[in-house]
Design a protein around this motif. Structure first.
Motif, PDB file in Angstrom:
ATOM      1  N   ASP A  38       0.758  -1.280   0.047  1.00 11.92           N
ATOM      2  CA  ASP A  38       0.001  -0.039  -0.032  1.00 11.92           C
ATOM      3  C   ASP A  38       0.783   1.156   0.102  1.00 11.92           C
ATOM      4  N   GLY A  39       0.646   2.192  -0.859  1.00  9.61           N
ATOM      5  CA  GLY A  39       1.302   3.420  -0.851  1.00  9.61           C
ATOM      6  C   GLY A  39       2.581   3.312  -1.875  1.00  9.61           C
ATOM      7  N   GLU A  40       2.655   2.246  -2.313  1.00 12.51           N
ATOM      8  CA  GLU A  40       3.955   2.122  -3.257  1.00 12.51           C
ATOM      9  C   GLU A  40       3.595   1.737  -4.884  1.00 12.51           C
ATOM     10  N   LEU A  41       4.496   1.948  -5.611  1.00 11.76           N
ATOM     11  CA  LEU A  41       4.375   1.617  -7.059  1.00 11.76           C
ATOM     12  C   LEU A  41       5.384   0.790  -7.693  1.00 11.76           C
ATOM     13  N   LEU A  42       5.142   0.177  -8.736  1.00  8.14           N
ATOM     14  CA  LEU A  42       6.083  -0.563  -9.554  1.00  8.14           C
ATOM     15  C   LEU A  42       6.579   0.122 -10.762  1.00  8.14           C
ATOM     16  N   ILE A  43       7.551   0.367 -11.005  1.00 13.67           N
ATOM     17  CA  ILE A  43       8.252   1.005 -12.336  1.00 13.67           C
ATOM     18  C   ILE A  43       8.917   0.118 -13.120  1.00 13.67           C
ATOM     19  N   ARG A  44       8.648   0.241 -14.184  1.00 14.75           N
ATOM     20  CA  ARG A  44       9.698  -0.648 -15.558  1.00 14.75           C
ATOM     21  C   ARG A  44      10.199   0.339 -16.071  1.00 14.75           C
ATOM     22  N   ASN A  45      11.636   0.502 -15.521  1.00 15.65           N
ATOM     23  CA  ASN A  45      12.676   1.404 -16.413  1.00 15.65           C
ATOM     24  C   ASN A  45      12.766   1.231 -17.819  1.00 15.65           C
ATOM     25  N   THR A  46      12.852   2.328 -18.373  1.00 12.16           N
ATOM     26  CA  THR A  46      12.985   2.275 -19.927  1.00 12.16           C
ATOM     27  C   THR A  46      14.546   2.924 -20.470  1.00 12.16           C
ATOM     28  N   PHE A  47      14.876   4.015 -19.650  1.00 11.09           N
ATOM     29  CA  PHE A  47      16.174   4.467 -19.912  1.00 11.09           C
ATOM     30  C   PHE A  47      16.769   4.752 -18.353  1.00 11.09           C
ATOM     31  N   LEU A  48      18.046   4.595 -18.343  1.00 12.65           N
ATOM     32  CA  LEU A  48      18.842   4.873 -17.102  1.00 12.65           C
ATOM     33  C   LEU A  48      19.886   5.907 -17.270  1.00 12.65           C
ATOM     34  N   SER A  49      20.037   6.764 -16.426  1.00 13.88           N
ATOM     35  CA  SER A  49      21.005   7.856 -16.533  1.00 13.88           C
ATOM     36  C   SER A  49      22.622   7.617 -16.257  1.00 13.88           C
ATOM     37  N   VAL A  50      23.269   8.374 -16.735  1.00 14.83           N
ATOM     38  CA  VAL A  50      24.780   8.154 -16.250  1.00 14.83           C
ATOM     39  C   VAL A  50      25.329   9.331 -15.922  1.00 14.83           C
ATOM     40  N   PRO A  67      26.942   7.505   0.635  1.00 18.06           N
ATOM     41  CA  PRO A  67      27.520   6.647  -0.265  1.00 18.06           C
ATOM     42  C   PRO A  67      26.478   5.707  -0.676  1.00 18.06           C
ATOM     43  N   VAL A  68      26.610   4.931  -1.870  1.00 18.95           N
ATOM     44  CA  VAL A  68      25.737   3.822  -2.175  1.00 18.95           C
ATOM     45  C   VAL A  68      26.520   2.655  -1.306  1.00 18.95           C
ATOM     46  N   PRO A  69      25.734   1.723  -0.598  1.00 18.53           N
ATOM     47  CA  PRO A  69      26.514   0.602   0.177  1.00 18.53           C
ATOM     48  C   PRO A  69      26.897  -0.298  -0.636  1.00 18.53           C
ATOM     49  N   ILE A  70      27.918  -1.017  -0.262  1.00 19.97           N
ATOM     50  CA  ILE A  70      28.486  -2.274  -0.999  1.00 19.97           C
ATOM     51  C   ILE A  70      27.511  -3.095  -1.012  1.00 19.97           C
ATOM     52  N   GLY A  71      27.052  -3.737  -2.238  1.00 21.29           N
ATOM     53  CA  GLY A  71      25.993  -4.612  -2.411  1.00 21.29           C
ATOM     54  C   GLY A  71      24.655  -3.991  -2.903  1.00 21.29           C
ATOM     55  N   GLY A  72      24.609  -2.568  -2.817  1.00 17.39           N
ATOM     56  CA  GLY A  72      23.499  -1.976  -3.067  1.00 17.39           C
ATOM     57  C   GLY A  72      23.196  -1.548  -4.522  1.00 17.39           C
ATOM     58  N   VAL A  73      22.214  -1.644  -5.059  1.00 13.48           N
ATOM     59  CA  VAL A  73      21.878  -1.091  -6.360  1.00 13.48           C
ATOM     60  C   VAL A  73      22.366   0.259  -6.785  1.00 13.48           C
ATOM     61  N   MET A  74      23.137   0.495  -7.758  1.00 14.66           N
ATOM     62  CA  MET A  74      23.666   1.851  -8.033  1.00 14.66           C
ATOM     63  C   MET A  74      22.568   3.081  -8.120  1.00 14.66           C
ATOM     64  N   ARG A  75      22.700   3.819  -7.468  1.00 18.32           N
ATOM     65  CA  ARG A  75      21.924   5.188  -7.429  1.00 18.32           C
ATOM     66  C   ARG A  75      21.802   5.688  -8.744  1.00 18.32           C
ATOM     67  N   SER A  76      20.751   6.011  -9.309  1.00 15.30           N
ATOM     68  CA  SER A  76      20.527   6.515 -10.506  1.00 15.30           C
ATOM     69  C   SER A  76      19.137   7.196 -10.841  1.00 15.30           C
ATOM     70  N   LEU A  77      19.105   8.121 -11.392  1.00 13.70           N
ATOM     71  CA  LEU A  77      17.926   8.746 -12.103  1.00 13.70           C
ATOM     72  C   LEU A  77      17.454   7.764 -13.220  1.00 13.70           C
ATOM     73  N   ALA A  78      16.115   7.676 -13.523  1.00  9.62           N
ATOM     74  CA  ALA A  78      15.534   6.671 -14.554  1.00  9.62           C
ATOM     75  C   ALA A  78      14.511   7.534 -14.890  1.00  9.62           C
ATOM     76  N   VAL A  79      13.986   6.957 -16.034  1.00 13.85           N
ATOM     77  CA  VAL A  79      12.699   7.236 -16.598  1.00 13.85           C
ATOM     78  C   VAL A  79      12.005   5.811 -17.217  1.00 13.85           C
ATOM     79  N   GLY A  80      10.759   5.720 -16.601  1.00 16.87           N
ATOM     80  CA  GLY A  80      10.033   4.466 -16.874  1.00 16.87           C
ATOM     81  C   GLY A  80       8.589   4.754 -16.714  1.00 16.87           C
ATOM     82  N   GLU A  81       7.608   3.546 -16.743  1.00 14.73           N
ATOM     83  CA  GLU A  81       6.314   3.395 -16.883  1.00 14.73           C
ATOM     84  C   GLU A  81       5.675   2.730 -15.743  1.00 14.73           C
TER      85      GLU A  81
END
Length: 337
Positions: A38-50, A67-81
């Protein structure tokens, strides 16, 4: 509905780099797709920023974000649906941009979203570049800190890059004279032919100081600094009275763990009564939507041109940041999924 295979490829940080991260500092792992609560969304990314700033986001020394933690998903802006929404104000099919990370899918809360992408007549990838963090940074840093006036001379480093190219064009719209510094003949040519600079200088050629003096005979009123280091040391000698220096990036410094030494700027700032100020986009979230609207209008009118450097496939992500610092990209670098 959730993807049938429930598989999510993620680029994770596996080692803390010293200096610029290379491909071996990342790995691609398979994870499941978590259904939104509840209160969340699932996004399918189409473009990732570098972004060049990613170097700071994974550094183990002080920065403006954790800092991004070791083992963590790389922080990034993205656009998706939006695929699934259990949050008000968002529905499946909405195109959004935000902090979704280097991965196929992101299950997020609405506060990770920067904005809905409403420019249906323009490519959605632009929300990561000229209509995103790069263009908004160019507009706000130039106008809020630089405070340009028609007739002034604006010098921009990395002038053919995603931020620099927008700065030069916006300064021209305001009525300034623009001079760009870029690396190599191709990028110098792009500054002149595509981005409308009045003059452009190749920093790799000999005689940078003399070239700046010829291009800016009355001095530099605004220096938009994306690089720091020896290039900026040279530029400081040519500041005009009451100059403004906008510090937006430090791309030429590969390792901040060993504090760089060089020429000092204090005497230039004092004698020329100049002002030097840093800009971080996260301080100006309240101005983001208005800035995007203005930038989109200029893009539609053909007054603001852009380049995109598109890499296909998430497999290209681990080395994408290092490639930026090798100067491989021509325009805003994004990864298309």
């Amino acid at each position: 509905m959730l993807p049938s295979d429930r598989s999510n490829r993620q680029v994770v940080l596996v080692a803390r780099p010293t200096g610029i991260a290379q491909g071996e500092h990342f790995a691609i792992r398979q994870d499941g797709v978590r259904a939104p609560d509840d209160g969340e969304l699932l996004i399918r990314n189409t473009f990732l920023s570098v972004e060049p700033a990613m170097r700071g986001w994974i550094a183990d020394i002080g920065n403006y974000s954790a800092p991004v933690p070791i083992g963590g998903v790389m922080r990034s802006l993205a656009v998706g649906e939006v695929v699934v929404s259990r949050a008000i104000d968002y529905a499946p099919g909405d195109v959004v941009t935000g902090w979704f990370g280097w991965q196929d899918y992101a299950t997020i809360r609405p506060d990770a979203i920067v904005r809905k992408v409403l420019e249906n007549d323009l490519p959605p990838s632009l929300s990561l570049g000229v209509l995103g963090i790069n263009g908004v940074t160019a507009l706000l840093a130039l106008t809020l800190i630089g405070q340009p006036k028609a007739g002034e001379t604006v010098l921009v480093s990395t002038a053919a890059g995603a931020v620099g190219s927008a700065v030069g064009q916006i300064a021209k719209i305001i009525g300034c004279r623009t001079v760009g510094i870029a690396g190599g003949e191709a990028k110098v040519a792009a500054c002149l032919a595509e981005f409308g600079y009045d003059a452009a200088i190749d920093y790799r050629a000999d005689g940078l100081s003399d070239a700046i003096a010829r291009a800016c005979p009355d001095g530099i009123d605004i220096y938009f600094d994306n690089v720091a280091g020896s290039i900026s040391d040279t530029v400081m000698r040519h500041l005009a009275q009451r100059a403004r220096v906008v510090v937006c990036g430090t791309a030429s410094v590969s390792d901040w763990s060993d504090w760089p030494t060089g020429l000092r700027v204090e005497r230039h700032l004092l004698v020329k009564r100049a002002r030097m100020e840093g800009f971080v986009i996260f301080d100006h979230a309240d101005r983001y939507d208005d800035a995007v609207a203005q930038l989109a209008s200029w893009v539609r009118d053909g007054r603001l041109r852009y380049r995109e450097d598109i890499l296909d496939g998430i497999e290209r992500a681990p080395d994408a940041l290092a490639g930026l610092y090798r100067g491989e990209n021509s325009g805003k670098r994004v990864i298309r999924l």
